[in-house]
Design a protein around this motif. Structure first.
Motif, short mmCIF file in Angstrom:
data_model
loop_
_atom_site.label_atom_id
_atom_site.label_comp_id
_atom_site.label_asym_id
_atom_site.label_seq_id
_atom_site.Cartn_x
_atom_site.Cartn_y
_atom_site.Cartn_z
N PHE A 86 -20.75 4.77 1.24
CA PHE A 86 -19.57 3.98 0.95
C PHE A 86 -19.00 4.27 -0.44
CE2 PHE A 86 -17.71 -0.04 -0.72
CZ PHE A 86 -16.58 -0.04 0.07
N MET A 87 -19.82 4.21 -1.48
CA MET A 87 -19.31 4.41 -2.83
C MET A 87 -18.86 5.85 -3.06
SD MET A 87 -19.06 1.56 -4.30
CE MET A 87 -19.62 -0.15 -4.15
N ASP A 88 -19.54 6.84 -2.44
CA ASP A 88 -19.07 8.22 -2.54
C ASP A 88 -17.74 8.39 -1.82
OD1 ASP A 88 -21.23 9.04 -4.01
OD2 ASP A 88 -22.37 9.77 -2.30
N TRP A 89 -17.62 7.72 -0.67
CA TRP A 89 -16.35 7.75 0.08
C TRP A 89 -15.22 7.19 -0.76
CZ3 TRP A 89 -13.36 3.50 1.46
CH2 TRP A 89 -12.30 3.76 2.34
N LEU A 90 -15.46 5.99 -1.35
CA LEU A 90 -14.40 5.28 -2.07
C LEU A 90 -14.04 5.96 -3.39
CD1 LEU A 90 -12.49 2.89 -2.32
CD2 LEU A 90 -14.37 1.53 -3.24
N PHE A 91 -15.06 6.16 -4.23
CA PHE A 91 -14.76 6.64 -5.59
C PHE A 91 -14.82 8.16 -5.71
CE2 PHE A 91 -16.28 2.23 -6.31
CZ PHE A 91 -15.12 1.74 -6.86
N GLY A 92 -15.54 8.82 -4.80
CA GLY A 92 -15.64 10.27 -4.87
C GLY A 92 -14.54 11.01 -4.15
N ARG A 93 -14.01 10.41 -3.05
CA ARG A 93 -13.04 11.13 -2.24
C ARG A 93 -11.69 10.41 -2.16
NH1 ARG A 93 -14.11 14.91 1.77
NH2 ARG A 93 -15.99 15.31 0.56
N ILE A 94 -11.70 9.11 -1.84
CA ILE A 94 -10.43 8.40 -1.61
C ILE A 94 -9.69 8.13 -2.91
CG2 ILE A 94 -9.39 6.28 -0.73
CD1 ILE A 94 -10.38 8.30 1.41
N ASP A 95 -10.39 7.64 -3.92
CA ASP A 95 -9.72 7.31 -5.19
C ASP A 95 -8.99 8.52 -5.78
OD1 ASP A 95 -9.20 5.36 -7.37
OD2 ASP A 95 -10.43 6.74 -8.54
N PRO A 96 -9.58 9.72 -5.80
CA PRO A 96 -8.83 10.87 -6.33
C PRO A 96 -7.57 11.19 -5.53
CG PRO A 96 -11.18 11.35 -6.28
CD PRO A 96 -11.00 10.05 -5.55
N ILE A 97 -7.62 11.00 -4.21
CA ILE A 97 -6.41 11.23 -3.40
C ILE A 97 -5.34 10.21 -3.76
CG2 ILE A 97 -5.46 11.18 -1.06
CD1 ILE A 97 -8.17 12.23 -0.07
N GLU A 98 -5.76 8.94 -3.89
CA GLU A 98 -4.79 7.88 -4.22
C GLU A 98 -4.13 8.13 -5.56
OE1 GLU A 98 -6.58 4.12 -1.68
OE2 GLU A 98 -7.03 4.25 -3.82
N ARG A 99 -4.85 8.74 -6.49
CA ARG A 99 -4.28 9.01 -7.81
C ARG A 99 -3.18 10.08 -7.74
NH1 ARG A 99 -7.25 6.68 -11.92
NH2 ARG A 99 -9.27 5.82 -11.25
N LYS A 100 -3.22 10.92 -6.71
CA LYS A 100 -2.21 11.96 -6.53
C LYS A 100 -1.02 11.50 -5.70
CE LYS A 100 -5.60 15.76 -6.61
NZ LYS A 100 -6.18 16.88 -5.80
N MET A 101 -1.17 10.34 -5.04
CA MET A 101 -0.12 9.84 -4.15
C MET A 101 1.14 9.46 -4.90
SD MET A 101 -2.04 7.16 -1.63
CE MET A 101 -0.46 6.29 -1.45
N THR A 102 2.26 9.64 -4.25
CA THR A 102 3.53 9.08 -4.72
C THR A 102 3.88 7.87 -3.86
OG1 THR A 102 4.90 10.37 -3.21
CG2 THR A 102 4.29 11.41 -5.31
N ASP A 103 4.87 7.12 -4.29
CA ASP A 103 5.34 5.99 -3.48
C ASP A 103 5.85 6.49 -2.13
OD1 ASP A 103 4.72 4.14 -5.41
OD2 ASP A 103 6.76 3.99 -6.20
N GLU A 104 6.51 7.62 -2.13
CA GLU A 104 7.04 8.16 -0.88
C GLU A 104 5.91 8.54 0.09
OE1 GLU A 104 10.73 9.06 1.21
OE2 GLU A 104 10.18 7.90 -0.58
N ASP A 105 4.79 9.00 -0.46
CA ASP A 105 3.62 9.30 0.39
C ASP A 105 3.16 8.03 1.10
OD1 ASP A 105 3.73 11.86 -0.65
OD2 ASP A 105 2.05 11.57 -2.02
N ALA A 106 3.11 6.92 0.36
CA ALA A 106 2.67 5.65 0.95
C ALA A 106 3.62 5.20 2.06
CB ALA A 106 2.58 4.57 -0.12
#
Length: 433
Positions: A86-106
């Protein structure tokens, strides 16, 4: 925005049926819709003249399914973070993707999520998101119904936490023109919101007559962190800091004690179970049998596509109805009929919308999914409520009506261009990598 007509007559003659949630039965009848609401069942109201008739022969009308916990913007993250703790999923993989997201991506992620949900019979979802105005924009354009929670992370009255709270209220005010949108406050979790920040959120929720949507007791690592920091369980921490003093939806509640269950019951907390996500991340199973026996209102969610890989509520219903039979070695545990209520009227109660949606009743909003019974998954039509939990896969959904408006007919979406959405989502993944 879909087919707009003054009166819709959903006529269900021989072999056409609806699910009567109150009596847990399937019956033959006709549905009459005027504007946004159901105005008659059975005989037509006096003076009713339909502008459009939907032939219900060999069909089954059900109240639209209600997905009580998801993150729609994550739909473009499907299959990018699998087989991780869970923590590797959240902070290792998902959080870095979210940091690259734009509003338009959302925005495009939300559109993709809505396509999947609508095509599998979901007419309302409860969303925790982080890019304000993007999910609400997608909901407005597509005719979907949603409850929106800006995810809140912070410590005390720190600048970032205060900014997120301001954004939550800005978004609520900006969407006041759409009655298919309602709002709750969304403290993310005990490990991302400290006790002082939780108290601030609780106070704001009370002052503004808003509910709260929070992740609680999802993983063993969360339990350890909160025990070490606060000397209590996440449920106890939330209760001490006022999250349960308003209508609260607690997602997951996997790792909970008997004392936690008593708190959830006494404080009338709504628990959203998310079987696929909880299994995939290795977190376990919410004790749904115990919760139901205690009188806790249990509802159903998919979580986001990044941790479930699917937003199909029929899949989730099947898992819910089967898992607990195996866990408790009891084939009567969480019946098909309980499962259907959990996915419909229980969800409406959790969202405070039980007077508007969740069942097919005169006076309620016309939020319906109409299934084609001429599908092998539902043949023969022996017990259709059992079929919804054990046999259906969502592809049987032929027509969807939300707020009295036809948003899908003959499995063709009328409110959005699927191909356009798919193209944008592929572009996002190529850019983010």
């Amino acid at each position: 925005m879909g087919t707009v007509i003054k009166n819709v007559l959903a006529i269900l003659p021989e072999n056409g049926r609806i699910v009567d949630s109150e009596k847990d039965i399937v019956k033959e009848t006709s549905i009459y819709i005027e504007g946004q609401r159901i105005v008659g069942l059975g005989d037509a109201p006096e003076g009713f003249k339909a502008d459009k008739c939907i032939d219900g022969s060999k069909k089954l009308a059900i109240p639209g399914l209600i997905n009580c916990h998801t993150h729609s913007y994550m739909a473009f993250m499907r299959n990018v973070a699998d087989d991780l703790s869970f923590m590797d999923w959240l902070f290792g993989r998902i959080d870095p993707i979210e940091r690259k997201m734009t509003d338009e991506d959302a925005y495009w992620g939300a559109r993709l999520a809505i396509i999947e949900m609508m095509k599998s019979g979901t007419t309302c979802f409860n969303d925790m998101q982080m890019n304000i105005h993007q999910t609400t924009r997608a909901v407005k354009e597509t005719g979907m119904r949603a409850v929106i929670c800006r995810g809140l992370v912070g410590s005390g009255d720190d600048e970032a936490g205060s900014m997120r709270l301001r954004q939550a209220f800005e978004e609520k005010e900006a969407a006041a023109d759409c009655d298919r949108l309602t709002f709750m406050l969304g403290p993310h979790a005990p490990y991302t919101c400290d006790d002082a920040y939780m108290r601030i959120i609780s106070r704001k929720a009370k002052e503004n007559n808003m509910g709260i949507h929070v992740h609680l007791s999802e993983s063993e690592s969360e339990i350890r962190q909160i025990k070490e920091k606060y000397g209590c369980t996440p449920i106890e921490m939330a209760e001490k800091n006022g999250l349960f003093d308003v209508n609260c939806i607690a997602a997951h509640c996997v790792q909970i004690t008997d004392d936690d269950i008593k708190i959830l019951k006494d404080k009338k907390v709504n628990v959203v179970t998310n079987p696929a996500s909880n299994m995939k991340l290795g977190n376990g199973f919410a004790p749904v049998k115990k919760l139901l026996e205690a009188g806790v209102n249990v509802c159903l969610g998919t979580d986001g596509a990044a941790s479930n890989n699917s937003l199909n509520m029929f899949r989730e219903m099947s898992l819910l109805a089967l898992i607990h039979k195996g866990v408790y070695r009891n084939p009567q545990c969480v019946s098909a009929r309980e499962t259907f209520r959990i996915a419909t009227i229980n969800g409406a109660k959790a969202l405070g919308l039980e007077k508007e949606i969740g069942s097919i009743e005169v006076g309620k909003k016309a939020d319906l999914a109409i299934l084609d019974l001429e599908n092998p998954s539902l043949m023969p039509t022996n017990d259709l409520i059992a079929g919804l939990s054990y046999s259906a896969n969502g592809s049987e959904v032929d027509t969807v009506i939300i707020d009295g408006r036809i948003t899908m007919e003959g499995r063709k979406l009328l409110t959005m261009d699927e191909r356009e959405t798919y193209a944008h989502v592929q572009d996002i993944i190529r850019r983010i990598g």
